[in-house]
Design a protein around this motif. Structure first.
Motif, PDB file in Angstrom:
ATOM      1  N   PHE A 319     -42.629  67.345  13.020  1.00 14.53           N
ATOM      2  CA  PHE A 319     -43.029  68.432  12.139  1.00 14.53           C
ATOM      3  C   PHE A 319     -42.698  69.797  12.737  1.00 14.53           C
ATOM      4  O   PHE A 319     -42.330  70.729  12.014  1.00 14.53           O
ATOM      5  N   PHE A 320     -42.811  69.940  14.061  1.00 17.01           N
ATOM      6  CA  PHE A 320     -42.565  71.224  14.708  1.00 17.01           C
ATOM      7  C   PHE A 320     -41.190  71.306  15.379  1.00 17.01           C
ATOM      8  O   PHE A 320     -40.946  72.216  16.166  1.00 17.01           O
ATOM      9  N   PHE A 321     -40.311  70.345  15.097  1.00 14.05           N
ATOM     10  CA  PHE A 321     -38.961  70.424  15.644  1.00 14.05           C
ATOM     11  C   PHE A 321     -38.237  71.635  15.049  1.00 14.05           C
ATOM     12  O   PHE A 321     -38.498  72.026  13.902  1.00 14.05           O
ATOM     13  N   ASP A 326     -36.803  75.431  10.671  1.00 19.15           N
ATOM     14  CA  ASP A 326     -35.746  76.197   9.991  1.00 19.15           C
ATOM     15  C   ASP A 326     -35.614  75.753   8.536  1.00 19.15           C
ATOM     16  O   ASP A 326     -35.402  76.587   7.639  1.00 19.15           O
ATOM     17  N   GLN A 327     -35.752  74.460   8.298  1.00 19.82           N
ATOM     18  CA  GLN A 327     -35.640  73.941   6.933  1.00 19.82           C
ATOM     19  C   GLN A 327     -36.783  74.445   6.063  1.00 19.82           C
ATOM     20  O   GLN A 327     -36.576  74.812   4.896  1.00 19.82           O
ATOM     21  N   PHE A 328     -37.986  74.476   6.627  1.00 14.37           N
ATOM     22  CA  PHE A 328     -39.120  75.016   5.885  1.00 14.37           C
ATOM     23  C   PHE A 328     -38.872  76.473   5.498  1.00 14.37           C
ATOM     24  O   PHE A 328     -39.103  76.885   4.354  1.00 14.37           O
ATOM     25  N   THR A 412     -41.437  71.848  22.715  1.00 10.19           N
ATOM     26  CA  THR A 412     -40.588  72.148  21.564  1.00 10.19           C
ATOM     27  C   THR A 412     -40.837  73.556  21.041  1.00 10.19           C
ATOM     28  O   THR A 412     -39.892  74.315  20.794  1.00 10.19           O
ATOM     29  N   LEU A 413     -42.097  73.917  20.860  1.00  9.99           N
ATOM     30  CA  LEU A 413     -42.424  75.256  20.351  1.00  9.99           C
ATOM     31  C   LEU A 413     -42.050  76.335  21.351  1.00  9.99           C
ATOM     32  O   LEU A 413     -41.584  77.417  20.972  1.00  9.99           O
ATOM     33  N   TYR A 414     -42.237  76.051  22.631  1.00 11.26           N
ATOM     34  CA  TYR A 414     -41.889  77.030  23.666  1.00 11.26           C
ATOM     35  C   TYR A 414     -40.391  77.338  23.644  1.00 11.26           C
ATOM     36  O   TYR A 414     -39.980  78.502  23.674  1.00 11.26           O
ATOM     37  N   ILE A 426     -36.506  70.401  32.250  1.00  8.71           N
ATOM     38  CA  ILE A 426     -36.619  69.295  31.281  1.00  8.71           C
ATOM     39  C   ILE A 426     -35.979  69.721  29.971  1.00  8.71           C
ATOM     40  O   ILE A 426     -36.394  70.714  29.360  1.00  8.71           O
ATOM     41  N   GLN A 427     -34.965  68.982  29.534  1.00  7.18           N
ATOM     42  CA  GLN A 427     -34.302  69.259  28.272  1.00  7.18           C
ATOM     43  C   GLN A 427     -35.223  68.855  27.114  1.00  7.18           C
ATOM     44  O   GLN A 427     -35.617  67.694  27.002  1.00  7.18           O
ATOM     45  N   THR A 428     -35.570  69.823  26.259  1.00 13.41           N
ATOM     46  CA  THR A 428     -36.456  69.526  25.138  1.00 13.41           C
ATOM     47  C   THR A 428     -35.838  68.492  24.206  1.00 13.41           C
ATOM     48  O   THR A 428     -36.519  67.597  23.704  1.00 13.41           O
ATOM     49  N   GLY A 429     -34.527  68.612  23.993  1.00 16.25           N
ATOM     50  CA  GLY A 429     -33.859  67.639  23.129  1.00 16.25           C
ATOM     51  C   GLY A 429     -33.961  66.225  23.658  1.00 16.25           C
ATOM     52  O   GLY A 429     -34.080  65.266  22.888  1.00 16.25           O
TER      53      GLY A 429
END
Length: 567
Positions: A319-321, A326-328, A412-414, A426-429
């Motif tokens: 949900f927070f990706f 961006d889609q929202f 993710t949010l950071y 650490i890679q978020t992806g």
């Protein structure tokens, strides 16, 4: 540039002139073409440099593109009897399957209402496995998922190794630190390997999910079979004359919904003596059909983001990706409403609803995972492990998944608002990809559903769902919901414990007149429905948990002091 490179590569490999008899041969040819196209793109970049305003990652032809596109490529090129007669094969498979299920269920309405055990521990389909064989199938599945995850993560062993280490730590804590090694797994169970029909069914479910999640290019005939349904829905709501071809996710959603509807009728027939069971079964049938299937498909047809309004973070882990946010934002007022709706459910909806109604409002009335478990999984609900050891594993694992979801979302949010791609190296992806693979697919799908006939129908809800963990914490400490008991009426028949899908030894509470307030209880109410004496009752009582759920309530009769309530 990509299209030009792929076309040139296809001409060189003969992709457009050849016919391939199997999906395996087609995948091999596509892979050869794709890698040649990657080489052509790299050569063009080396010769001409990056196009103006573009970065390296934007113009490369990455490996994940092949993995994400191959199903569509093979589906678009496929030919044969299913492609030419999709409606015929749809009715011969899914249609006849649904009809057969209904014809099997309808005679149950003519029988006497009420619960009958019907030799559930003797049937080869529902008798389950003993501890050793359960451990064997679970170990093989976990090792298989982790092994495949190494390849899935592009031969990077970091996250599979971290997961294996955490698993070893949890096993050590439960078995040795908490001295659970010699504790009995389940009071009653078959000896040796047994329940071969259940084993076959579990393997079948696991195989389906493996194909769906990670090898959908081998089931393009199944996808083409339901494509007319997808196209009809899309064209009706969009007003277009073409488009709307099905994907593997439409196939899954359609099958998921039909199974819940058909097996929901079975659930109503079996528990028709109990109004609460009828209500919640109709509820999950409605929410799956309307909110999880129809509304998202209508949104896509109207060129809006696909969105399930009943799905809540952290179950809805993406949900927070960044791409979702961006889609929202790009979807205008409706997209912003979806964003604020989702956030409001997390912050306000869950605490308030659980406070007044318990976690049953979601887990037993709304959730699609719970809906499938309660309908298709009902024949195996008695296989849930009631041991103290299982409860210890449950607490460590489910709260561990919740912590993992919170950490992943925080990172993710950071990175989304900070514009970086990693935090502390650490890679978020990478963590998003691994969480989706391991928890979203491996745990929730492969194990969560595939292990219905092996370990009960709520394996995912009990051991893995992070939203269930969140709901459970609120229920344990702030909810007015509990199952009250009348110990004086209990005859210790054990029906309540047998049918508890969450592994709660309900009889233990009932014998002591002790109200049940457990974080894991989903309020399905089946324990009350199968009790022959009316000992159990679902209530939203005043907040007196500390007095009613912890201490035993015993009526003491004394010749001098009279009658008193003792703790």
């Amino acid at each position: 540039m990509h299209q030009r490179a792929l076309t040139t590569a296809g001409e060189r490999t003969g992709l457009f002139e050849n016919t391939y008899g199997t999906t395996f041969a087609a995948e091999k040819a596509l892979k050869e073409t794709f890698y040649l196209a990657r080489t052509l793109v790299d050569q063009e970049l080396q010769a001409n440099g990056l196009p103006e305003g573009k970065q390296q990652w934007e113009v490369e032809l990455p490996e994940w593109q092949f993995k994400s596109q191959r199903t569509g490529w093979i589906q678009g090129a496929a030919d044969g009897p299913v492609t030419n007669n999709p409606w015929l094969f749809f009715f011969l498979t899914i249609g006849l399957g649904a009809l057969g299920g209904i014809l099997y269920v309808l005679p149950k309405f003519a029988a006497q209402p009420g619960i009958k055990n019907d030799h559930i521990f003797h049937s080869q389909l529902t008798k389950g496995l003993d501890l050793g064989w359960r451990a064997f199938f679970l170990t093989v599945t976990i090792l298989g998922v982790l092994g495949y995850g190494f390849w899935y993560m592009d031969d990077k062993f970091f996250w599979p190794a971290v997961t294996a280490l955490i698993a070893i730590v949890i096993i050590g804590l439960v078995l040795f630190a908490q001295q659970s090694w010699k504790q009995e797994a389940r009071d009653a169970g078959p000896e040796g390997i047994s329940g071969y029909l259940g084993i076959f069914t579990g393997v079948y479910f696991i195989g389906f999910y493996l194909l769906l999640y990670w090898a959908s290019h081998h089931i393009v005939a199944w996808i083409q079979m339901v494509s007319p349904v997808s196209e009809a829905l899309y064209q009706f709501f969009s007003g277009e004359d073409e488009g709307g071809a099905a994907s593997q996710w439409f196939l899954y959603g359609l099958m998921y919904t039909l199974i819940i509807l058909v097996m929901g009728v079975r659930m109503i027939a079996k528990y028709r003596h109990n109004k609460y069971q009828i209500f919640r079964t109709i509820s999950v049938m409605f929410f799956q059909t309307a909110f999880a299937f129809m509304i998202p498909e209508i949104l896509v047809a109207l060129n809006k983001p696909w969105y399930d309004f009943k799905n809540i973070w952290p179950l809805d882990y993406d949900f927070f990706f960044g791409w979702q946010l961006d889609q929202f934002q790009s979807a205008g007022a409706l997209g912003l409403f979806m964003l604020f709706w989702g956030i409001a459910l997390i912050i306000l909806g869950v605490p308030l609803m659980v406070h007044f109604l318990g976690k049953r409002w979601y887990c037993s009335w709304v959730c699609g995972c719970g809906g499938l478990a309660e309908t298709m999984g009902d024949p195996w609900r008695q296989l849930s492990d009631k041991s103290l050891r299982a409860w210890k594993f449950e607490r460590w694992i489910i709260h561990g998944v919740l912590v993992a979801a919170i950490v992943m979302t925080g990172l993710t949010l950071y990175t989304y608002f900070g514009g970086a791609s990693e935090v502390l190296g650490i890679q978020t992806g990478g963590i998003q990809k691994w969480y989706g693979f391991l928890i979203g697919a491996g745990f929730a799908g492969v194990v969560g559903t595939g292990f219905y006939p092996l370990m009960g129908n709520r394996v995912w809800c009990r051991f893995g769902c992070p939203l269930a963990a969140y709901l459970g914490l609120v229920q344990r400490f702030q909810s007015r919901f509990r199952i009250t008991t009348n110990g004086g009426q209990c005859i210790s028949c054990g029906n309540c414990s047998t049918y508890c899908e969450m592994g709660i030894d309900v009889r233990h509470y009932a014998q002591r007149g002790q109200d049940i307030v457990r974080a894991s209880c989903v309020g399905c109410g089946v324990c009350a429905a199968v009790c022959p004496r009316g000992v159990l009752r679902l209530e939203n009582a005043p907040e007196d948990i500390s007095q009613r759920a912890v201490a035993e309530r015993v009526i003491h009769i004394d010749a001098e002091k009279g009658i008193s309530l003792m703790n």
